[in-house]
Design a protein around this motif. Sequence first.
Motif, mmCIF file in Angstrom:
data_model
loop_
_atom_site.group_PDB
_atom_site.id
_atom_site.type_symbol
_atom_site.label_atom_id
_atom_site.label_comp_id
_atom_site.label_asym_id
_atom_site.label_seq_id
_atom_site.Cartn_x
_atom_site.Cartn_y
_atom_site.Cartn_z
ATOM 1 N N ASP B 215 0.828 -1.197 0.000
ATOM 2 C CA ASP B 215 0.000 0.000 0.000
ATOM 3 C C ASP B 215 0.864 1.249 0.000
ATOM 4 O OD1 ASP B 215 -2.433 -1.455 0.280
ATOM 5 O OD2 ASP B 215 -1.833 -1.837 2.352
ATOM 6 N N ARG B 216 1.987 1.111 0.701
ATOM 7 C CA ARG B 216 2.830 2.264 0.899
ATOM 8 C C ARG B 216 4.254 1.756 0.951
ATOM 9 N NH1 ARG B 216 3.820 5.679 5.316
ATOM 10 N NH2 ARG B 216 3.102 4.072 6.714
ATOM 11 N N LEU B 217 5.217 2.599 0.624
ATOM 12 C CA LEU B 217 6.589 2.112 0.697
ATOM 13 C C LEU B 217 7.500 3.159 1.302
ATOM 14 C CD1 LEU B 217 8.518 3.344 -1.871
ATOM 15 C CD2 LEU B 217 6.794 2.050 -3.124
ATOM 16 N N VAL B 218 8.530 2.663 1.959
ATOM 17 C CA VAL B 218 9.538 3.520 2.571
ATOM 18 C C VAL B 218 10.884 3.044 2.062
ATOM 19 C CG1 VAL B 218 10.719 4.066 4.730
ATOM 20 C CG2 VAL B 218 8.231 4.021 4.666
ATOM 21 N N VAL B 219 11.692 3.990 1.599
ATOM 22 C CA VAL B 219 13.005 3.621 1.078
ATOM 23 C C VAL B 219 14.084 4.109 2.045
ATOM 24 C CG1 VAL B 219 14.616 3.845 -0.846
ATOM 25 C CG2 VAL B 219 12.156 3.804 -1.275
ATOM 26 N N LEU B 220 14.978 3.203 2.419
ATOM 27 C CA LEU B 220 16.122 3.563 3.259
ATOM 28 C C LEU B 220 17.369 3.604 2.399
ATOM 29 C CD1 LEU B 220 15.832 1.440 6.535
ATOM 30 C CD2 LEU B 220 15.106 3.786 6.163
ATOM 31 N N ARG B 221 18.188 4.616 2.639
ATOM 32 C CA ARG B 221 19.508 4.628 1.993
ATOM 33 C C ARG B 221 20.501 5.179 2.994
ATOM 34 N NH1 ARG B 221 18.949 7.772 -2.517
ATOM 35 N NH2 ARG B 221 20.241 9.511 -1.881
ATOM 36 N N HIS B 222 21.632 4.493 3.157
ATOM 37 C CA HIS B 222 22.652 4.876 4.133
ATOM 38 C C HIS B 222 22.021 5.148 5.492
ATOM 39 C CE1 HIS B 222 25.346 4.762 0.894
ATOM 40 N NE2 HIS B 222 24.986 5.892 0.347
ATOM 41 N N GLY B 223 21.073 4.338 5.876
ATOM 42 C CA GLY B 223 20.479 4.452 7.200
ATOM 43 C C GLY B 223 19.424 5.526 7.342
ATOM 44 N N LYS B 224 19.157 6.250 6.261
ATOM 45 C CA LYS B 224 18.173 7.328 6.363
ATOM 46 C C LYS B 224 16.899 6.958 5.619
ATOM 47 C CE LYS B 224 20.853 11.543 6.800
ATOM 48 N NZ LYS B 224 22.029 11.956 6.071
ATOM 49 N N ASN B 225 15.812 7.487 6.127
ATOM 50 C CA ASN B 225 14.563 7.367 5.389
ATOM 51 C C ASN B 225 14.594 8.417 4.288
ATOM 52 O OD1 ASN B 225 11.963 7.525 4.459
ATOM 53 N ND2 ASN B 225 10.999 7.449 6.491
ATOM 54 N N VAL B 226 14.829 7.986 3.032
ATOM 55 C CA VAL B 226 14.998 8.953 1.949
ATOM 56 C C VAL B 226 13.712 9.195 1.176
ATOM 57 C CG1 VAL B 226 17.457 8.628 1.612
ATOM 58 C CG2 VAL B 226 15.852 7.139 0.422
ATOM 59 N N GLY B 227 12.678 8.466 1.524
ATOM 60 C CA GLY B 227 11.446 8.737 0.800
ATOM 61 C C GLY B 227 10.371 7.763 1.187
ATOM 62 N N SER B 228 9.156 8.263 1.320
ATOM 63 C CA SER B 228 8.074 7.334 1.548
ATOM 64 C C SER B 228 6.917 7.830 0.701
ATOM 65 C CB SER B 228 7.728 7.291 3.036
ATOM 66 O OG SER B 228 6.679 8.165 3.334
ATOM 67 N N MET B 229 6.218 6.911 0.088
ATOM 68 C CA MET B 229 5.137 7.320 -0.808
ATOM 69 C C MET B 229 4.067 6.250 -0.858
ATOM 70 S SD MET B 229 7.000 6.797 -4.478
ATOM 71 C CE MET B 229 8.670 7.262 -4.090
#
Lengths: 357, 505
Positions: B215-229
């Motif tokens: 339904d929704r996604l969260v992207v992590l990069r280098h330990g950070k939440n870089v985007g959720s949509m």
Amino acid sequence: MIRIEPRAKVSNSSTIFIPIIAAIVSLLFAAIPIISAGANPLIAYVEMAKGVFGSVFAVSEMLTRATPLIFTGLAAAIAFRAKLWNIGAEGQLYLGAIAAVSVGSGFFDLPAIFLLPLIIVLGACAGAVGMVAPTYLKVRFGADEVVTTLLLNFIIIIFLQMLLEGPLQDPMGLGWPQSAPILDQGMFPPLIDRMRVHSGLILAVILAVIAHFMIKHSVWGFKLRAVGENSSAAKHAGININRSLFGVALLSGGLAGLAGVSEVAGLKGYLTADLSPGFGYAGIVVAMLAGLSPIGVLIASVFIASVFVGADSMSRAMGISSFLADLVVSVSLLCVLVGGFIAKFKIVRAGTGKKIL
Amino acid sequence: MEASTVLKLNGLAKRFGSILANDDVTIHLQKGEVLALLGENGAGKTTLMNMLFGHYLPDSGNIEIKSVNDDFVPLELGNPSAALTAGIGMVHQHFTLAENITAFENITLGAEPLFSLRRNQRKAEKKINNIMSNSGLEAPLDIPVGRLSVGERQRVEILKALYRDAHILVLDEPTAVLTPQEADALFSNLRRMTKQGLSVIFITHKMREVLSFSDRLVVLRHGKNVGSMETSNASEKKIARLMVGSETQKVFPKRITPGGPILSLNDISVAGRSKRDSLQNISLTLKSHEILGIAGISGNGQNVLADLISGLVLPDKGSILLKGVAIQNINPLNMIKLGFGRIPEDRHRQGIVGGLSVSENMVIERLDDPLIQNFGFLRSSVINDNAQTLSEKYDVRGPGIDQASRLLSGGNIQKLILARVFEQQPKIILANQPTRGLDMGAASDVQRHLIEARDRGGGVILISEDLDEILGLADRIVVMRDANLHDVNSSSREAIGLMMAGESV
């Protein structure tokens, strides 16, 4: 509740300080039974130190005791590296000793330069023979070598008792169950005049250094480490596991056999069924204390021999029971083992993850 | 929106030495949603979940969970049982099942008293059967887990979490071991359960799943939440850009006409205890310039086939022909010398010796080589130079070539194995699940090497459960099922998926 986690890195200072702290703690613990036996622990410890380092004689006695421990310690360390659990060093020690007196007590009347090497080689071979059956049973049928090597110890010792009452019995021995003595030229020359420490110690140290070098730098040692660490991956990578295991087994048995050779041809001169006060089993403790490192075996052997000899001489000097010596030995071993554990693992509180130790 | 939030991760941060594994990560999970957590290997997904489950203590931040009376209570940090009692269940990528006891015992282990009345056991069994029929997750309950396939074990893991009345379920790479149909079924079952109020976080690398099931996604990069949509606003390109910082190129192999046959398996049988560890009259021909894809659900004999080609298992019947000549001595060393390069399925168990250094693992297959040894002694300078060169060439990153190889991450372990195998210019490559559990970067490295080996004139046998990978790479596809190989005529994923599941097409 507490939880135990491996430490990410074992720091250099902890590898030095933890054994020292463990030794001090063990002395504190051992003081309790010494006080209850009515002696002053401080004086007792001074006596103990004197018994190990107080004189050339004391050092010689300690090193004499360390010599067989180095051999059996190496035997265990090398086998355990390959995850081959040889618990049969005690029996293999006696096999080596049997071979030594068989060829050394007049069967061949050779000059020293031939006779002593012959005794050494045949003694090692005899010890190695003791590992053939357990290793074959393990490789072929999956029989647990802990069980087979352990049980073989008793078989070998009973076999030895039979030999000592029969073919190996000294005809001049007034009926005692002991073998004929090894010829003078078959004995390890003493290192210091009129002292018991003998050149078997040199052989032990040389073998430890060679073992260290071989494990680290030879293809054989590479394979041994690979088999011990992960035998499936080693097999997948084309290493012949069975061949490696056999090689390690024979070597381990051979080293244990040399412990018997060195006791018989370095110290006693003849063979009785009480040649070893459990050197084979003590070798396992030595190997574990040493972290299965051959150089560590040298240090651990000296440590254990010091505690044994020191506690012995302390109990004699203080007039307290010699069983107290055994107690001191056990307490200090436990402390060092716990210390080694703390060096490798940390203890954290399960709830908060806060580090306790 | 706020009213339906069930779990809040607030500003979680965790530092390991010099690495900031998680940096101020905030995620709110809604009731009844499927939230996909994406990121490359080492992006911090596992660390985040380990904090949720109390395995790690966050350096800062907190976790709140909705209690029965609708207010948020902080979750006790650093205590695994707190997460369990709060109703959070986790299905790990590396299963945490005891292999010598049955699935039933595994599921109830820890949740029920050790010695319980038969009546209670029946009750437990009833509960499990209930969950199985509700979720559609079927697994045999009465045989030791060690004899189950990977797919079945995973189902047992999920059942274990559900048995503990989890209302938040975290799945780490759940579909890595499933057929497309099974994955579809899993997700539709999860969907059914989310309708009943279950909330799901799933960690994955697979775009297709994210796009079609979350339904929704969260992207992590280098330990950070870089985007959720919202997934409805997402596209493959968008996600990839977020994950790696720039768009990645997908590997599109150039098809080459295959050459002559180089490897033939002739009517080979291997006896085993069951179909999963036996082969029944298998014949197969591999040509040069060809990638042969072997699709199938794990536990259908793939590992025996892999062991056979690796030289670990001897055929009871039949022969292996290399360029028409039967191989006499089938053992791993001989296979390596004959030019077989083997990439094992289980990297940790078969691929590397974890206690040996990286440089030692890079030469472990060529210890006879006079370049490596001199009269039985290792030439350590050559071995170290070799490791230095290969680490750069194959981008193996870790604490150092002289350090134990177990300290490497999964992707870097695989690159180590690639370096070892491909530097020997193998004529035949066996790759068993070579990209399982790898991030996109490492996976495309693996695929690129397989294609290069093919283009050089080698033959590649690619065993994979990832149908997308097989369809993308293979020049020819066969399906493995019930210890047998089945030819495939159609190349549609549906048809192959059905064959994998055992339906005749």
